[in-house]
Design an enzyme around this catalytic site. Structure first.
Site, PDB file in Angstrom:
ATOM      1  N   LEU A   1       0.830  -1.207   0.000  1.00  0.00           N
ATOM      2  CA  LEU A   1       0.000   0.000   0.000  1.00  0.00           C
ATOM      3  C   LEU A   1       0.868   1.262   0.000  1.00  0.00           C
ATOM      4  O   LEU A   1       0.370   2.372  -0.165  1.00  0.00           O
ATOM      5  CB  LEU A   1      -0.910  -0.003   1.232  1.00  0.00           C
ATOM      6  CG  LEU A   1      -1.973  -1.107   1.250  1.00  0.00           C
ATOM      7  CD1 LEU A   1      -2.571  -1.275   2.645  1.00  0.00           C
ATOM      8  CD2 LEU A   1      -3.074  -0.811   0.233  1.00  0.00           C
ATOM      9  N   SER A   2       2.177   1.073   0.167  1.00  0.00           N
ATOM     10  CA  SER A   2       3.065   2.238   0.273  1.00  0.00           C
ATOM     11  C   SER A   2       3.030   3.146  -0.960  1.00  0.00           C
ATOM     12  O   SER A   2       3.036   4.376  -0.805  1.00  0.00           O
ATOM     13  CB  SER A   2       4.495   1.788   0.566  1.00  0.00           C
ATOM     14  OG  SER A   2       4.534   1.123   1.805  1.00  0.00           O
TER      15      SER A   2
ATOM     16  N   TYR B   1      -2.866  -5.184   9.872  1.00  0.00           N
ATOM     17  CA  TYR B   1      -3.563  -4.081   9.193  1.00  0.00           C
ATOM     18  C   TYR B   1      -4.496  -4.502   8.057  1.00  0.00           C
ATOM     19  O   TYR B   1      -5.133  -3.666   7.439  1.00  0.00           O
ATOM     20  CB  TYR B   1      -2.574  -3.017   8.703  1.00  0.00           C
ATOM     21  CG  TYR B   1      -1.597  -3.442   7.642  1.00  0.00           C
ATOM     22  CD1 TYR B   1      -1.997  -3.593   6.323  1.00  0.00           C
ATOM     23  CD2 TYR B   1      -0.267  -3.663   7.959  1.00  0.00           C
ATOM     24  CE1 TYR B   1      -1.085  -3.963   5.350  1.00  0.00           C
ATOM     25  CE2 TYR B   1       0.652  -4.034   6.991  1.00  0.00           C
ATOM     26  CZ  TYR B   1       0.224  -4.185   5.694  1.00  0.00           C
ATOM     27  OH  TYR B   1       1.133  -4.554   4.737  1.00  0.00           O
TER      28      TYR B   1
ATOM     29  N   LYS C   1      14.528  -7.655   4.538  1.00  0.00           N
ATOM     30  CA  LYS C   1      14.966  -6.698   5.559  1.00  0.00           C
ATOM     31  C   LYS C   1      16.305  -7.035   6.221  1.00  0.00           C
ATOM     32  O   LYS C   1      17.046  -6.138   6.610  1.00  0.00           O
ATOM     33  CB  LYS C   1      13.906  -6.580   6.657  1.00  0.00           C
ATOM     34  CG  LYS C   1      12.698  -5.765   6.261  1.00  0.00           C
ATOM     35  CD  LYS C   1      11.799  -5.611   7.469  1.00  0.00           C
ATOM     36  CE  LYS C   1      10.552  -4.837   7.127  1.00  0.00           C
ATOM     37  NZ  LYS C   1       9.756  -4.542   8.327  1.00  0.00           N
TER      38      LYS C   1
ATOM     39  N   THR D   1      11.006  -4.463   2.272  1.00  0.00           N
ATOM     40  CA  THR D   1      10.039  -5.256   3.039  1.00  0.00           C
ATOM     41  C   THR D   1      10.321  -6.744   2.862  1.00  0.00           C
ATOM     42  O   THR D   1      11.364  -7.130   2.298  1.00  0.00           O
ATOM     43  CB  THR D   1       8.590  -4.829   2.677  1.00  0.00           C
ATOM     44  OG1 THR D   1       7.699  -5.502   3.554  1.00  0.00           O
ATOM     45  CG2 THR D   1       8.221  -5.160   1.235  1.00  0.00           C
TER      46      THR D   1
ATOM     47  N   GLY E   1      -2.579  -1.598  12.524  1.00  0.00           N
ATOM     48  CA  GLY E   1      -1.293  -1.521  11.836  1.00  0.00           C
ATOM     49  C   GLY E   1      -1.234  -0.517  10.701  1.00  0.00           C
ATOM     50  O   GLY E   1      -0.143  -0.159  10.252  1.00  0.00           O
TER      51      GLY E   1
ATOM     52  N   ILE F   1      -0.807  -4.552  15.444  1.00  0.00           N
ATOM     53  CA  ILE F   1      -0.102  -4.126  14.224  1.00  0.00           C
ATOM     54  C   ILE F   1      -0.613  -4.821  12.958  1.00  0.00           C
ATOM     55  O   ILE F   1      -0.190  -4.502  11.864  1.00  0.00           O
ATOM     56  CB  ILE F   1       1.439  -4.261  14.336  1.00  0.00           C
ATOM     57  CG1 ILE F   1       1.902  -5.717  14.288  1.00  0.00           C
ATOM     58  CG2 ILE F   1       1.973  -3.564  15.577  1.00  0.00           C
ATOM     59  CD1 ILE F   1       3.392  -5.830  13.969  1.00  0.00           C
TER      60      ILE F   1
ATOM     61  N   GLY G   1       8.924 -11.572  17.301  1.00  0.00           N
ATOM     62  CA  GLY G   1       9.533 -11.559  15.964  1.00  0.00           C
ATOM     63  C   GLY G   1      10.159 -10.201  15.688  1.00  0.00           C
ATOM     64  O   GLY G   1      10.342  -9.391  16.603  1.00  0.00           O
TER      65      GLY G   1
HETATM   66  P1  ATR Z   1       7.410  -9.919  12.170  1.00  0.00           P
HETATM   67  O1  ATR Z   1       8.705  -9.535  11.529  1.00  0.00           O
HETATM   68  O2  ATR Z   1       6.199  -9.275  11.531  1.00  0.00           O
HETATM   69  O3  ATR Z   1       7.413  -9.726  13.658  1.00  0.00           O
HETATM   70  P2  ATR Z   1       7.945 -12.727  12.452  1.00  0.00           P
HETATM   71  O4  ATR Z   1       9.350 -12.375  12.761  1.00  0.00           O
HETATM   72  O5  ATR Z   1       7.662 -13.828  11.508  1.00  0.00           O
HETATM   73  O6  ATR Z   1       7.176 -11.466  11.848  1.00  0.00           O
HETATM   74  O7  ATR Z   1       7.181 -12.977  13.836  1.00  0.00           O
HETATM   75  C1  ATR Z   1       5.910 -13.467  13.908  1.00  0.00           C
HETATM   76  C2  ATR Z   1       5.457 -13.538  15.369  1.00  0.00           C
HETATM   77  O8  ATR Z   1       4.116 -14.033  15.385  1.00  0.00           O
HETATM   78  C3  ATR Z   1       6.275 -14.487  16.224  1.00  0.00           C
HETATM   79  O9  ATR Z   1       6.318 -13.975  17.535  1.00  0.00           O
HETATM   80  C4  ATR Z   1       5.442 -15.779  16.168  1.00  0.00           C
HETATM   81  O10 ATR Z   1       5.638 -16.647  17.262  1.00  0.00           O
HETATM   82  P3  ATR Z   1       6.788 -17.788  17.269  1.00  0.00           P
HETATM   83  O11 ATR Z   1       8.032 -17.136  17.793  1.00  0.00           O
HETATM   84  O12 ATR Z   1       6.250 -18.836  18.152  1.00  0.00           O
HETATM   85  O13 ATR Z   1       6.926 -18.246  15.838  1.00  0.00           O
HETATM   86  C5  ATR Z   1       4.055 -15.194  16.210  1.00  0.00           C
HETATM   87  N1  ATR Z   1       3.032 -16.103  15.685  1.00  0.00           N
HETATM   88  C6  ATR Z   1       2.844 -16.487  14.400  1.00  0.00           C
HETATM   89  N2  ATR Z   1       1.786 -17.303  14.285  1.00  0.00           N
HETATM   90  C7  ATR Z   1       1.278 -17.482  15.552  1.00  0.00           C
HETATM   91  C8  ATR Z   1       0.186 -18.218  16.106  1.00  0.00           C
HETATM   92  N3  ATR Z   1      -0.614 -18.945  15.339  1.00  0.00           N
HETATM   93  N4  ATR Z   1      -0.025 -18.136  17.434  1.00  0.00           N
HETATM   94  C9  ATR Z   1       0.780 -17.372  18.220  1.00  0.00           C
HETATM   95  N5  ATR Z   1       1.829 -16.654  17.749  1.00  0.00           N
HETATM   96  C10 ATR Z   1       2.086 -16.697  16.431  1.00  0.00           C
END
Ligand code: ATR
Length: 287
Positions: free
Chosen positions: A21-22, A230, A71, A67, A250, A228, A134
Site C-alpha cells: 500500500l506504500s 492491518y 529486511k 520489506t 497496523g 499491528i 519476531g
Molecule cells: P514480524 O517480523 O512481523 O514480527 P515474524 O518475525 O515472523 O514477523 O514474527 C511473527 C510472530 O508471530 C512471532 O512472535 C510468532 O511466534 P513464534 O516465535 O512462536 O513463531 C508469532 N506467531 C505467528 N503465528 C502465531 C500463532 N498462530 N499463534 C501465536 N503466535 C504466532
C-alpha cells in the site's frame, strides 16, 4: 503526476510486492507537496537482491523501502547503518546519499509516533504487555525503551524466542525490567492488574477465524490496545472498541513508518493527513 527528466525515483523492494500500500500514500504525499518524486514497487526475487541493491546507485534512485523477505539480507549490500539498524540487524529504508547507501529502520519510531500523535498515548513510565517476539516486536520494544517505559511483559508462542528477545533487551539496550509470561499463562489474572497497554505483534488476527489471544476480562483493564495487523479488524480490536478502549491498528504504524522514510528522502515534513486520506480511500475502493 508528471514524470520529467528531473523526476527523482523512490520505491519499495519486496517479494511479493503487489499487495503493498506504500505507493498509494507516498505518491499522494509527493503530489500534495508538489515534489518532483515518484514511488514505484520493485518486485525483487531474493536471488537478485545484491544486483537490485547495486542498481539503486546505478539508476540514481534516491531511496527505497525494504520489506519481506529482504529486511535482514539487504544489510550486506549497504554502506552505512543508523544506530537502530545496527542494533536490530534489519533495514526498512535506504537513502542514497551521493552514491552511498545508508540504511535505517523506521518501524519502531513509526510505531511510537503513531501511538503518541494519532493515539494520544504517551508510553513513558507505562507497563507494556507485548504478544510476539519476531522482528516487529524487537523494533517496537527497542523504541518503547527509548521512550522510557516502566516494564515490558513478553508473551510468545515459542518460549525460546521470547528468551532471545529478553536477552537482547537486557544486554544490547541495558533494559532489565523485562519479564517473560509463558504463552499458556498469558491470561492469569494477577498479570493484568497493572498493564497499561497491550500490543499484538503476532500475525494472529490476519485471518478471519483467528482466535482472541487475551480474554476480554483482561483487556478490560488496560488503557490502550495496539494491534499491528492491518489487513482487517482483528478480534482484539473489536473487543477494544466494544469496551471503548482507545486503540490503533497496523495501518497507523504503516503510515508513520512511511512518513519517516519520506522525511529522510525529501527533507520535508510528511503530510500525514493526506497520506492517511489516500490510504483509507484506496482501502475503501478495494472493498
Ligand atoms: P514480524 O517480523 O512481523 O514480527 P515474524 O518475525 O515472523 O514477523 O514474527 C511473527 C510472530 O508471530 C512471532 O512472535 C510468532 O511466534 P513464534 O516465535 O512462536 O513463531 C508469532 N506467531 C505467528 N503465528 C502465531 C500463532 N498462530 N499463534 C501465536 N503466535 C504466532
Amino acid at each position: 503526476m508528471e514524470i520529467k527528466g528531473t523526476t527523482k525515483i523512490t520505491g519499495i523492494f519486496g517479494y511479493p510486492v503487489k499487495h503493498s500500500l506504500s505507493p498509494v500514500f507516498q505518491n499522494s504525499a509527493f503530489e500534495y507537496l508538489g515534489l518532483d518524486y515518484i514511488y514505484i514497487p520493485f518486485e525483487i526475487k531474493p536471488k537478485d537482491l545484491k544486483f537490485a541493491t547495486k542498481s539503486i546507485k546505478i539508476f540514481s534512485i534516491v531511496g527505497v523501502n525494504v520489506t519481506i523477505p529482504h529486511k535482514k539480507e539487504i544489510i550486506k549490500y549497504i554502506d552505512e547503518l543508523d544506530a537502530t539498524s545496527e542494533i536490530l540487524g534489519v533495514v526498512n529504508t535506504i537513502h542514497n546519499i551521493d552514491g552511498k547507501l545508508k540504511g535505517y529502520t523506521t518501524d519502531g519510531d513509526g510505531f511510537i509516533k503513531s501511538l503518541k500523535e494519532e493515539g494520544n498515548f504517551n508510553p513513558k513510565n507505562k507497563n507494556i504487555f507485548i504478544l510476539g517476539a519476531g522482528g516487529s516486536s524487537y523494533a517496537i520494544c527497542g523504541a518503547l525503551i527509548k521512550e522510557k517505559v516502566n516494564y515490558i511483559f513478553i508473551s510468545n508462542r515459542t518460549y525460546e524466542n521470547a528468551l532471545k528477545l529478553k536477552k537482547h533487551l537486557n544486554k544490547k539496550l541495558n533494559f532489565k525490567n523485562v519479564e517473560i509470561i509463558p504463552f499458556e499463562k498469558r491470561n492469569e489474572k494477577n498479570i493484568w492488574k497493572n498493564i497499561d497497554i497491550i500490543i499484538n505483534t503476532t500475525s494472529v488476527g490476519m485471518k478471519e477465524n483467528d482466535p482472541l489471544l487475551i480474554e476480554k476480562s483482561n483487556i478490560e483493564k488496560v488503557k490502550f490496545v495496539y494491534d499491528i495487523v492491518y489487513n482487517r479488524k482483528t478480534e482484539l480490536l473489536k473487543v477494544a472498541e466494544e469496551l471503548k478502549i482507545p486503540n490503533l491498528d497496523g495501518l497507523s504504524m504503516l503510515i508513520y513508518q512511511g512518513a519517516i522514510s519520506f522525511e529522510i528522502w525529501t527533507g520535508k515534513k510528511a503530510p500525514i493527513e493526506i497520506m492517511k486520506k489516500s490510504l483509507y480511500e484506496k482501502i475503501k475502493s478495494n472493498g
